[in-house]
Write a protein that holds these residues in place. Structure first.
Motif, PDB file in Angstrom:
ATOM      1  N   PHE A   1      54.571   4.635 -18.098  1.00  0.00           N
ATOM      2  CA  PHE A   1      54.877   4.742 -16.677  1.00  0.00           C
ATOM      3  C   PHE A   1      54.184   5.960 -16.050  1.00  0.00           C
ATOM      4  O   PHE A   1      54.829   6.967 -15.725  1.00  0.00           O
ATOM      5  CB  PHE A   1      56.395   4.836 -16.474  1.00  0.00           C
ATOM      6  CG  PHE A   1      57.141   3.689 -17.086  1.00  0.00           C
ATOM      7  CD1 PHE A   1      57.218   2.479 -16.427  1.00  0.00           C
ATOM      8  CD2 PHE A   1      57.736   3.820 -18.341  1.00  0.00           C
ATOM      9  CE1 PHE A   1      57.896   1.407 -16.998  1.00  0.00           C
ATOM     10  CE2 PHE A   1      58.410   2.753 -18.915  1.00  0.00           C
ATOM     11  CZ  PHE A   1      58.491   1.542 -18.242  1.00  0.00           C
ATOM     12  N   PRO A   2      52.839   5.874 -15.878  1.00  0.00           N
ATOM     13  CA  PRO A   2      52.084   6.982 -15.276  1.00  0.00           C
ATOM     14  C   PRO A   2      52.218   6.971 -13.742  1.00  0.00           C
ATOM     15  O   PRO A   2      51.264   6.714 -13.010  1.00  0.00           O
ATOM     16  CB  PRO A   2      50.646   6.704 -15.718  1.00  0.00           C
ATOM     17  CG  PRO A   2      50.599   5.211 -15.831  1.00  0.00           C
ATOM     18  CD  PRO A   2      51.967   4.775 -16.298  1.00  0.00           C
ATOM     19  N   VAL A   3      53.433   7.232 -13.284  1.00  0.00           N
ATOM     20  CA  VAL A   3      53.728   7.122 -11.850  1.00  0.00           C
ATOM     21  C   VAL A   3      52.915   8.116 -11.039  1.00  0.00           C
ATOM     22  O   VAL A   3      52.369   7.779  -9.970  1.00  0.00           O
ATOM     23  CB  VAL A   3      55.242   7.334 -11.595  1.00  0.00           C
ATOM     24  CG1 VAL A   3      55.526   7.304 -10.105  1.00  0.00           C
ATOM     25  CG2 VAL A   3      56.045   6.270 -12.326  1.00  0.00           C
ATOM     26  N   ILE A   4      52.826   9.347 -11.522  1.00  0.00           N
ATOM     27  CA  ILE A   4      52.098  10.375 -10.771  1.00  0.00           C
ATOM     28  C   ILE A   4      50.632   9.984 -10.614  1.00  0.00           C
ATOM     29  O   ILE A   4      50.055  10.098  -9.525  1.00  0.00           O
ATOM     30  CB  ILE A   4      52.218  11.744 -11.476  1.00  0.00           C
ATOM     31  CG1 ILE A   4      53.667  12.219 -11.452  1.00  0.00           C
ATOM     32  CG2 ILE A   4      51.307  12.768 -10.809  1.00  0.00           C
ATOM     33  CD1 ILE A   4      53.901  13.529 -12.174  1.00  0.00           C
TER      34      ILE A   4
ATOM     35  N   SER B   1      43.852  -0.072 -13.663  1.00  0.00           N
ATOM     36  CA  SER B   1      44.031   0.412 -15.041  1.00  0.00           C
ATOM     37  C   SER B   1      45.405   1.033 -15.245  1.00  0.00           C
ATOM     38  O   SER B   1      46.072   0.808 -16.264  1.00  0.00           O
ATOM     39  CB  SER B   1      42.945   1.444 -15.368  1.00  0.00           C
ATOM     40  OG  SER B   1      41.661   0.869 -15.300  1.00  0.00           O
ATOM     41  N   ILE B   2      45.843   1.806 -14.256  1.00  0.00           N
ATOM     42  CA  ILE B   2      47.151   2.461 -14.357  1.00  0.00           C
ATOM     43  C   ILE B   2      48.270   1.423 -14.305  1.00  0.00           C
ATOM     44  O   ILE B   2      49.259   1.500 -15.056  1.00  0.00           O
ATOM     45  CB  ILE B   2      47.321   3.499 -13.233  1.00  0.00           C
ATOM     46  CG1 ILE B   2      46.325   4.646 -13.422  1.00  0.00           C
ATOM     47  CG2 ILE B   2      48.747   4.039 -13.203  1.00  0.00           C
ATOM     48  CD1 ILE B   2      46.233   5.582 -12.232  1.00  0.00           C
ATOM     49  N   ALA B   3      48.091   0.425 -13.418  1.00  0.00           N
ATOM     50  CA  ALA B   3      49.112  -0.626 -13.309  1.00  0.00           C
ATOM     51  C   ALA B   3      49.228  -1.403 -14.615  1.00  0.00           C
ATOM     52  O   ALA B   3      50.332  -1.820 -15.020  1.00  0.00           O
ATOM     53  CB  ALA B   3      48.764  -1.567 -12.160  1.00  0.00           C
ATOM     54  N   ALA B   4      48.084  -1.590 -15.294  1.00  0.00           N
ATOM     55  CA  ALA B   4      48.099  -2.317 -16.562  1.00  0.00           C
ATOM     56  C   ALA B   4      48.896  -1.567 -17.623  1.00  0.00           C
ATOM     57  O   ALA B   4      49.462  -2.172 -18.546  1.00  0.00           O
ATOM     58  CB  ALA B   4      46.669  -2.542 -17.042  1.00  0.00           C
TER      59      ALA B   4
END
Length: 200
Positions: free
Chosen positions: A144-147, A134-137
């Motif tokens: 850019f939710p890197v954390i 989900s985050i990668a999507a």
């Protein structure tokens, strides 16, 4: 929020308890009972003899099986060892906070934590992987939710590589070793729930 946290903790504990008995079978029996056997080499024979004598002195049982009796009646001997190990676990909880049982309690907490997390390991990894997808999507939408991604990866890696049956067995053995090593520190009251044993 508090209720949800309690519910999750209870679910993890239930999952941990569910895998405990099958793991004990795989390990050759409950760790504490196993270490009381003459056939187990965790303790030196002289140390094990001292532990057995102290259990009798504490009135936990009338007598402990000899090596010959253990061979002749393994089921009867195992019943005595399990009775003694259950008694010791209850007594250790009563003495929690008293040296050396403070350390025994810490080992027990470590074992319980690893057992419960191992019980929910598959579910935890599945949730972490779904989160990673989900985050990668989100990157496709210029977010850019890197954390969050790193956190999900860390959780998945921790569950996959740090929480293992081998690690849990190590925690269980450490707890049982500490527990049996503390037998001499238990005060003798002369009123244990004595178990009599008849060798077949």
């Amino acid at each position: 929020m508090v209720i949800a946290a309690f519910a999750l903790a209870q679910l993890a504990r239930d999952a941990g308890k569910a895998i405990e008995a099958p793991l004990w079978v795989h390990w050759g029996g409950p760790p504490t009972a196993r270490m009381l056997r003459h056939s187990d080499d965790t303790f030196d024979p002289s140390v094990k003899s001292s532990i057995h004598k102290q259990l009798v002195k504490l009135a936990v049982c009338e007598c402990m099986p000899s090596a010959a009796e253990e061979t002749a009646d393994p089921e009867g001997a195992e019943a005595t060892y399990r009775f003694c190990s259950d008694w010791l676990r209850r007594k250790a909880l009563q003495l929690k906070g008293v040296s050396p049982f403070d350390v025994v309690h810490q080992e027990n907490v470590s074992y319980g934590y690893h057992r419960n997390v191992l019980g929910i390991k598959t579910t935890g990894i599945a949730i972490a992987l779904c989160s990673i997808v989900s985050i990668a999507a989100a990157f496709a939408f210029n977010r850019f939710p890197v954390i969050e991604l790193l956190l999900a990866l860390a959780i998945a890696g921790y569950l996959a590589f740090a929480i293992t049956e081998r690690r849990l067995k190590s925690c269980a053995d450490s707890y049982s070793h500490r527990l049996l090593s503390a037998v001499d520190a238990i005060p003798v009251s002369g009123s244990g729930n004595r178990r009599s044993r008849a060798v077949k």
